[in-house]
Design a protein around this motif. Structure first.
Motif, PDB file in Angstrom:
ATOM      1  N   HIS A  16       0.843  -1.191   0.000  1.00 47.56           N
ATOM      2  CA  HIS A  16       0.000   0.000   0.000  1.00 47.56           C
ATOM      3  C   HIS A  16       0.884   1.249   0.000  1.00 47.56           C
ATOM      4  O   HIS A  16       1.823   1.366   0.817  1.00 47.56           O
ATOM      5  CB  HIS A  16      -0.878   0.066   1.255  1.00 47.56           C
ATOM      6  CG  HIS A  16      -1.762  -1.121   1.466  1.00 47.56           C
ATOM      7  ND1 HIS A  16      -1.262  -2.356   1.855  1.00 47.56           N
ATOM      8  CD2 HIS A  16      -3.113  -1.256   1.365  1.00 47.56           C
ATOM      9  CE1 HIS A  16      -2.284  -3.195   1.992  1.00 47.56           C
ATOM     10  NE2 HIS A  16      -3.413  -2.560   1.690  1.00 47.56           N
ATOM     11  N   GLY A  17       0.576   2.203  -0.873  1.00 41.28           N
ATOM     12  CA  GLY A  17       1.316   3.458  -0.852  1.00 41.28           C
ATOM     13  C   GLY A  17       1.233   4.150   0.492  1.00 41.28           C
ATOM     14  O   GLY A  17       2.192   4.796   0.939  1.00 41.28           O
ATOM     15  N   LEU A  18       0.087   4.004   1.170  1.00 40.03           N
ATOM     16  CA  LEU A  18      -0.078   4.660   2.458  1.00 40.03           C
ATOM     17  C   LEU A  18       0.681   3.956   3.590  1.00 40.03           C
ATOM     18  O   LEU A  18       0.891   4.544   4.650  1.00 40.03           O
ATOM     19  CB  LEU A  18      -1.560   4.793   2.806  1.00 40.03           C
ATOM     20  CG  LEU A  18      -2.302   5.859   2.001  1.00 40.03           C
ATOM     21  CD1 LEU A  18      -3.796   5.831   2.318  1.00 40.03           C
ATOM     22  CD2 LEU A  18      -1.728   7.248   2.258  1.00 40.03           C
ATOM     23  N   SER A  19       1.096   2.709   3.363  1.00 40.10           N
ATOM     24  CA  SER A  19       2.013   2.082   4.316  1.00 40.10           C
ATOM     25  C   SER A  19       3.403   2.684   4.141  1.00 40.10           C
ATOM     26  O   SER A  19       4.054   3.061   5.123  1.00 40.10           O
ATOM     27  CB  SER A  19       2.054   0.568   4.116  1.00 40.10           C
ATOM     28  OG  SER A  19       3.006  -0.035   4.989  1.00 40.10           O
ATOM     29  N   THR A  20       3.861   2.804   2.881  1.00 39.01           N
ATOM     30  CA  THR A  20       5.145   3.454   2.621  1.00 39.01           C
ATOM     31  C   THR A  20       5.126   4.887   3.164  1.00 39.01           C
ATOM     32  O   THR A  20       6.114   5.374   3.727  1.00 39.01           O
ATOM     33  CB  THR A  20       5.436   3.460   1.115  1.00 39.01           C
ATOM     34  OG1 THR A  20       5.298   2.127   0.609  1.00 39.01           O
ATOM     35  CG2 THR A  20       6.837   3.957   0.831  1.00 39.01           C
ATOM     36  N   PHE A  21       4.009   5.576   2.982  1.00 36.47           N
ATOM     37  CA  PHE A  21       3.780   6.919   3.528  1.00 36.47           C
ATOM     38  C   PHE A  21       4.057   6.929   5.038  1.00 36.47           C
ATOM     39  O   PHE A  21       4.752   7.805   5.558  1.00 36.47           O
ATOM     40  CB  PHE A  21       2.325   7.278   3.221  1.00 36.47           C
ATOM     41  CG  PHE A  21       1.799   8.586   3.710  1.00 36.47           C
ATOM     42  CD1 PHE A  21       1.896   9.735   2.936  1.00 36.47           C
ATOM     43  CD2 PHE A  21       1.112   8.684   4.922  1.00 36.47           C
ATOM     44  CE1 PHE A  21       1.349  10.951   3.353  1.00 36.47           C
ATOM     45  CE2 PHE A  21       0.567   9.884   5.345  1.00 36.47           C
ATOM     46  CZ  PHE A  21       0.688  11.018   4.562  1.00 36.47           C
ATOM     47  N   GLY A  22       3.516   5.935   5.748  1.00 38.85           N
ATOM     48  CA  GLY A  22       3.733   5.839   7.188  1.00 38.85           C
ATOM     49  C   GLY A  22       5.169   5.533   7.554  1.00 38.85           C
ATOM     50  O   GLY A  22       5.694   6.050   8.555  1.00 38.85           O
ATOM     51  N   PHE A  23       5.847   4.684   6.759  1.00 36.83           N
ATOM     52  CA  PHE A  23       7.271   4.412   6.989  1.00 36.83           C
ATOM     53  C   PHE A  23       8.072   5.713   6.933  1.00 36.83           C
ATOM     54  O   PHE A  23       8.936   5.968   7.777  1.00 36.83           O
ATOM     55  CB  PHE A  23       7.802   3.439   5.933  1.00 36.83           C
ATOM     56  CG  PHE A  23       7.740   1.998   6.329  1.00 36.83           C
ATOM     57  CD1 PHE A  23       8.858   1.333   6.811  1.00 36.83           C
ATOM     58  CD2 PHE A  23       6.559   1.288   6.217  1.00 36.83           C
ATOM     59  CE1 PHE A  23       8.817  -0.006   7.165  1.00 36.83           C
ATOM     60  CE2 PHE A  23       6.493  -0.051   6.569  1.00 36.83           C
ATOM     61  CZ  PHE A  23       7.616  -0.703   7.047  1.00 36.83           C
ATOM     62  N   ALA A  24       7.780   6.545   5.915  1.00 32.63           N
ATOM     63  CA  ALA A  24       8.508   7.805   5.771  1.00 32.63           C
ATOM     64  C   ALA A  24       8.190   8.761   6.915  1.00 32.63           C
ATOM     65  O   ALA A  24       9.074   9.498   7.391  1.00 32.63           O
ATOM     66  CB  ALA A  24       8.176   8.444   4.430  1.00 32.63           C
TER      67      ALA A  24
END
Length: 320
Positions: free
Chosen positions: A228-236
């Protein structure tokens, strides 16, 4: 409702309010979905004195709503009211282009009933490849007090209206400053997603099969499941908080990115962060620091999150 296509008439259209809710368990599960580690006590241990709801959590609420069960993603994407003036979009050709969130007030650990997301279309653009739709979503408590403001852009490939370039906008998030070309980043944070990252993140409410069914990922040209792009978003967001905010989830007050390339579960991520200076002329963010960042997928060498911007209450000491 008229079926006539008139992109300008869609701008300003207000969708029905969406009831939302969450509890402390939802917040803990979200933290794991964005890669929280065993010693991230401010994210994973609700009994630790440093614990606080992770500030980007509201991005999942448009998917989750009030449900404590699995959400039918296709029904979610195709149901509801249609905005006037827009052509029909193919849900299989929609791409999440960008996402931002501004935290206006700290989230409570448990919502209770009566919370809502109020949504409106704030911009529509058309180019030769399709139509970009930008939404503003406001998370409000039962008394109508805003707690978070989100902007999300979706790129609808192949959609046509005027056949020419068109743009109309009434609101939008702050834009990132360019990455400085004359100096190295002030912080570089490397992190590792797990092969099961998408399996965990989807439990927060985004049950798109693209992130769980390898056949769908292959059919859409990704060669299998993507994160999910929003998981990567949260990682950042975790990277920025750890580097600039001393690991305190309360330190992050604004965060935004453009999604530029996919990530597969198990890929490593590297976030490069440049301090821009103090936040200027933005009410409610006095004394905060602005940073610009990009996140690279180490496996492919491609930038997966570009045009990153964050406002942070800078700590004297980094958590790194």
């Amino acid at each position: 409702m008229s079926s006539q296509v008139d992109l300008g008439s869609a701008v300003g259209w207000q969708d029905d309010d969406k009831p939302v809710s969450w509890n402390q368990r939802d917040l803990l599960l979200y933290a794991v979905g964005i890669g929280a580690k065993e010693d991230d006590f401010a994210l994973i241990n609700e009994l630790d004195k440093s614990w606080a709801p992770f500030p980007t959590y509201p991005v999942v609420l448009p998917f989750k709503g009030t449900s404590q069960d699995v959400v039918n993603f296709r029904e979610l994407m195709t149901g509801g009211k249609r905005a006037p003036g827009l052509p029909r979009f193919d849900p299989n050709r929609g791409v999440h282009g960008s996402q931002s969130i501004e935290i206006l007030k700290p989230l409570p650990a448990v919502s209770g009933p009566g919370w809502k997301i109020k949504k409106r279309i704030v911009a529509v653009s058309e180019n030769k490849s399709g139509i970009i739709l930008e939404m503003e979503s406001m998370l409000v408590n039962p008394q109508g007090t805003p707690y978070a403001k989100l902007y999300s852009a979706s790129f609808n490939l192949g959609a046509k209206a005027t056949g020419t370039n068109f743009t109309k906008r009434i609101a939008g998030p702050p834009q990132a400053k360019p990455v400085p070309k004359d100096r190295k980043p002030d912080w570089v944070v490397r992190d590792q997603t797990s092969p099961e990252q998408a399996v965990v993140y989807r439990l927060s409410g985004d049950y798109n099969e693209l992130h769980i069914n390898p056949a769908i990922g292959a059919a859409t040209g990704f060669g299998g499941v993507i994160l999910h792009g929003l998981s990567t978003f949260g990682f950042a967001a975790r990277a920025v908080i750890n580097a600039v905010g001393g690991g305190d989830p309360r330190s992050l007050t604004l965060f935004g990115v453009r999604f530029t390339a996919p990530v597969k579960p198990g890929d490593a991520l590297e976030t490069s962060i440049w301090e821009v200076g103090p936040v200027k002329d933005v009410p409610g963010h006095e004394g905060e620091t602005e940073v610009t960042f990009v996140t690279k997928n180490v496996a492919t060498g491609k930038v997966c999150l570009g045009a990153g911007i964050a406002y942070v209450k800078k700590a004297e000491k980094s958590k790194l």
